[in-house]
Design an enzyme around this catalytic site. Sequence first.
Site, PDB file in Angstrom:
ATOM      1  N   LYS A 169       2.632  11.242  -3.295  1.00 26.79           N
ATOM      2  CA  LYS A 169       1.613  10.552  -4.093  1.00 26.79           C
ATOM      3  C   LYS A 169       0.684  11.543  -4.798  1.00 26.79           C
ATOM      4  O   LYS A 169       0.168  11.267  -5.875  1.00 26.79           O
ATOM      5  CB  LYS A 169       0.804   9.644  -3.161  1.00 26.79           C
ATOM      6  CG  LYS A 169      -0.207   8.758  -3.853  1.00 26.79           C
ATOM      7  CD  LYS A 169      -0.807   7.803  -2.851  1.00 26.79           C
ATOM      8  CE  LYS A 169      -1.872   6.921  -3.422  1.00 26.79           C
ATOM      9  NZ  LYS A 169      -2.397   5.985  -2.399  1.00 26.79           N
ATOM     10  N   GLU A 223      -7.299   0.380  -4.430  1.00 22.99           N
ATOM     11  CA  GLU A 223      -7.308   0.264  -2.972  1.00 22.99           C
ATOM     12  C   GLU A 223      -8.627  -0.312  -2.434  1.00 22.99           C
ATOM     13  O   GLU A 223      -8.598  -1.217  -1.596  1.00 22.99           O
ATOM     14  CB  GLU A 223      -7.004   1.629  -2.343  1.00 22.99           C
ATOM     15  CG  GLU A 223      -5.543   2.018  -2.535  1.00 22.99           C
ATOM     16  CD  GLU A 223      -5.253   3.502  -2.334  1.00 22.99           C
ATOM     17  OE1 GLU A 223      -6.128   4.228  -1.818  1.00 22.99           O
ATOM     18  OE2 GLU A 223      -4.146   3.934  -2.695  1.00 22.99           O
ATOM     19  N   ASP A 239     -12.976   5.301   2.856  1.00 20.00           N
ATOM     20  CA  ASP A 239     -11.546   5.399   3.185  1.00 20.00           C
ATOM     21  C   ASP A 239     -11.193   6.821   3.601  1.00 20.00           C
ATOM     22  O   ASP A 239     -11.131   7.729   2.774  1.00 20.00           O
ATOM     23  CB  ASP A 239     -10.726   4.976   1.953  1.00 20.00           C
ATOM     24  CG  ASP A 239      -9.218   5.003   2.201  1.00 20.00           C
ATOM     25  OD1 ASP A 239      -8.772   5.546   3.239  1.00 20.00           O
ATOM     26  OD2 ASP A 239      -8.476   4.483   1.342  1.00 20.00           O
ATOM     27  N   ASP A 245       0.881  -1.164   0.000  1.00 22.12           N
ATOM     28  CA  ASP A 245       0.000   0.000   0.000  1.00 22.12           C
ATOM     29  C   ASP A 245       0.920   1.215   0.000  1.00 22.12           C
ATOM     30  O   ASP A 245       1.589   1.493   0.996  1.00 22.12           O
ATOM     31  CB  ASP A 245      -0.891  -0.033   1.255  1.00 22.12           C
ATOM     32  CG  ASP A 245      -1.710   1.248   1.441  1.00 22.12           C
ATOM     33  OD1 ASP A 245      -1.662   2.130   0.569  1.00 22.12           O
ATOM     34  OD2 ASP A 245      -2.403   1.353   2.486  1.00 22.12           O
TER      35      ASP A 245
HETATM   36  P1  ADP Z   1      -3.152   7.320   4.032  1.00 22.35           P
HETATM   37  O1  ADP Z   1      -4.061   6.317   3.408  1.00 22.35           O
HETATM   38  O2  ADP Z   1      -3.472   8.736   3.621  1.00 22.35           O
HETATM   39  O3  ADP Z   1      -1.710   7.008   3.848  1.00 22.35           O
HETATM   40  P2  ADP Z   1      -3.709   6.282   6.739  1.00 22.35           P
HETATM   41  O4  ADP Z   1      -4.809   5.373   6.396  1.00 22.35           O
HETATM   42  O5  ADP Z   1      -2.439   5.685   7.185  1.00 22.35           O
HETATM   43  O6  ADP Z   1      -3.436   7.369   5.612  1.00 22.35           O
HETATM   44  O7  ADP Z   1      -4.284   7.245   7.886  1.00 22.35           O
HETATM   45  C1  ADP Z   1      -3.502   8.167   8.578  1.00 22.35           C
HETATM   46  C2  ADP Z   1      -4.404   9.031   9.440  1.00 22.35           C
HETATM   47  O8  ADP Z   1      -5.076   8.204  10.416  1.00 22.35           O
HETATM   48  C3  ADP Z   1      -3.630  10.087  10.229  1.00 22.35           C
HETATM   49  O9  ADP Z   1      -4.270  11.338  10.100  1.00 22.35           O
HETATM   50  C4  ADP Z   1      -3.737   9.571  11.655  1.00 22.35           C
HETATM   51  O10 ADP Z   1      -3.711  10.637  12.602  1.00 22.35           O
HETATM   52  C5  ADP Z   1      -5.082   8.886  11.666  1.00 22.35           C
HETATM   53  N1  ADP Z   1      -5.236   7.932  12.759  1.00 22.35           N
HETATM   54  C6  ADP Z   1      -4.457   6.870  13.054  1.00 22.35           C
HETATM   55  N2  ADP Z   1      -4.896   6.243  14.181  1.00 22.35           N
HETATM   56  C7  ADP Z   1      -5.999   6.928  14.592  1.00 22.35           C
HETATM   57  C8  ADP Z   1      -6.895   6.808  15.701  1.00 22.35           C
HETATM   58  N3  ADP Z   1      -6.737   5.851  16.615  1.00 22.35           N
HETATM   59  N4  ADP Z   1      -7.919   7.691  15.802  1.00 22.35           N
HETATM   60  C9  ADP Z   1      -8.057   8.673  14.898  1.00 22.35           C
HETATM   61  N5  ADP Z   1      -7.245   8.854  13.843  1.00 22.35           N
HETATM   62  C10 ADP Z   1      -6.220   8.009  13.686  1.00 22.35           C
HETATM   63 MG    MG Z   2      -4.670   4.723   2.396  1.00 24.33          MG
END
Ligand code: ADP
Ligand code: MG
Length: 616
Positions: A87, A187, A209, A24
């Site tokens: 990205k 995705e 998502d 991913d």
């Molecule tokens: P991306 O797909 O954009 O790479 P992710 O799916 O990894 O992103 O998500 C990252 C986001 O998730 C960040 O903003 C992070 O602060 C938030 N996040 C991670 N854990 C939690 C949680 N327990 N509660 C709320 N937000 C969260």
């Molecule tokens: Mg993602």
Amino acid sequence: MAKIPIDLKAGEIKKDNSVIVGIDLGTTNSLVSYIKDGKAIAVKDKSGTNTLVPSIVSFAPSGEILVGEQARMNLILHPERTIYSVKRLLGKSYADIQGRRSKLGYTIIEDDTDALVKIQIDDKFYTPVELSAEILKFLKQRVEEELGLPVTKAVITVPAYFNDTQRQSTKDAGKLAGLDVLRIINEPTAASLAYGLDNLNDGKIAIYDLGGGTFDISILEITDGVFEVLSTHGDTYLGGDDIDNAIIEFWMDKYGIAEIAVMDNKEFSQAIRLTAEKAKKHLSFNDKFSETLGGVLFEINRSEFDSIITPIVDRTILSVNQALKDAKLSIEQVDELVLVGGSTRIPIIKSRLSEFFKKNVNDTLDPDEVVSLGAAVQADVLAGKNKRILLLDVTPLSMGIETMGGLMDVIVPRNSTIPIKVGRKYTTSMDGQKNLKVAIYQGERDLVKDNRKLGEFILKDIPPMSAGIPKIEVHFIIDSDGILQVRAKEERSGTESDIEINNHLGISEEEMGRMLLESIQHAEADMKVKALQESVNEANYIVNASKKFIQQNTSILSEDEIQEIQERTSKLKESISSQDKNSIQSAIQNLNAYTTPLAHRALDKNIGDAIKGISL
Ligand code: ADP
Ligand code: MG
């Protein structure tokens, strides 16, 4: 079709026991997974705690390239050398990102043409493909260390709305990282695979998502194990970062902190941002958060949090409604709801969605990991180790045409399922150009000379037009018997021509295997040549454009200005002969910096003239 002597199930040449991993490549975080004893697992860092790798690349002044957590530290120390959210730039031209450039801490060079964006660090210019490749190399190394084996094959995920160029860029990044990208999958499809929803019979799935900086809603339909995207919607600038900002604003209000105080102090502004994110995560599992920062006690409870993020959740629900409308579905017709992205851990988001869709959410898998886990499931299918296999006829090698400077432009990627019809638009490179040669090749290398030529034809009698004006659409059509037809049509005049090809199947297994292997072995060198050639093409185009610009605007340019443009243009010409990508890019930038304001002046004048013309 006349079956190709390859393993169609795997879509590859030689079957071996090597692992295919699922990746991913996210905007905020990236991660890699593989199947162990029939179960998908995400690979952790050395300390065994984190699976997520922040999608950040930093160029230390020492020349070292840092990726992930280490690079994240440099966001404050060296913001101008630290690239995040790359990205968002993949496959994008300068024109595409108009207005967004100033919001980033690093330098995207000034240009408003259709050329693909580059990022400048010192006197070097990097493409988003090269930067993404650094993240992929890091992940490759991580999984190799865990397995104690070399890993060379991967499935990489992309958002469902990614276009051809963005998908191809993702593949290129994989290749540059030494990975044979067997397939690019969406995705939301990956997330559904992770939950085993491909076993649904004729079901409809909504995938919500909410990541760090982006929000996507996709509606998929699954028929006999095959996924089709019915609709996608979302907001490319809405995510966890906005939730952090909402908490910061809430605190500034509550404790009477002026925005100036925060903005002026970089360290404080970063500290409060980290505290806000910590509070947000804490509140996903607790009712109350408090922490002292700079002598102030920062507090927020669950109900305060819920009310400040309600507007954000509302915005996402509007998108969900739109996606349902586009898919022509009612809420009741959706069979499954899948949550993806770290931000969907927030309880109010889960409950609002569950209420809206009137069903339970699929949230048993880690929302940060689910996409990469699903990519690993797909990889396992491709490796032929999984019974959930569909027999599909696929193209064993990529097919495309030659573009300026002998570059290979892939139109039908390797592993595409047939029948297929794909088109792409081209134009001429010379004024008054009458003929256009369409040369068709097969293979994975970046230069056509290293690929296999399938045929060529000439599109004749293009009416005289300036370079760049003709709209030529080239179509590749492969029918279910594997016969390839290539058509070219100039749209303004209707001139067209075509060719039928069937020798692309007459290639031995060994030959294909050799071609694939060489494409990986030469990936880095090929990319360099390609990047140089692209810079040369861009430079030639700009040299031509400035010559025309002077001709057309003699009345509004001063002698000095004309001379300055000419001097900068000849410097650009000299740089072309230097055959050094970075000096060419510097010279382009040097010329653009001077001509951009002049071009705006000319535009204003021309519009002024046009208006005068109307009133007369
Ligand atoms: P991306 O797909 O954009 O790479 P992710 O799916 O990894 O992103 O998500 C990252 C986001 O998730 C960040 O903003 C992070 O602060 C938030 N996040 C991670 N854990 C939690 C949680 N327990 N509660 C709320 N937000 C969260
Ligand atoms: Mg993602």
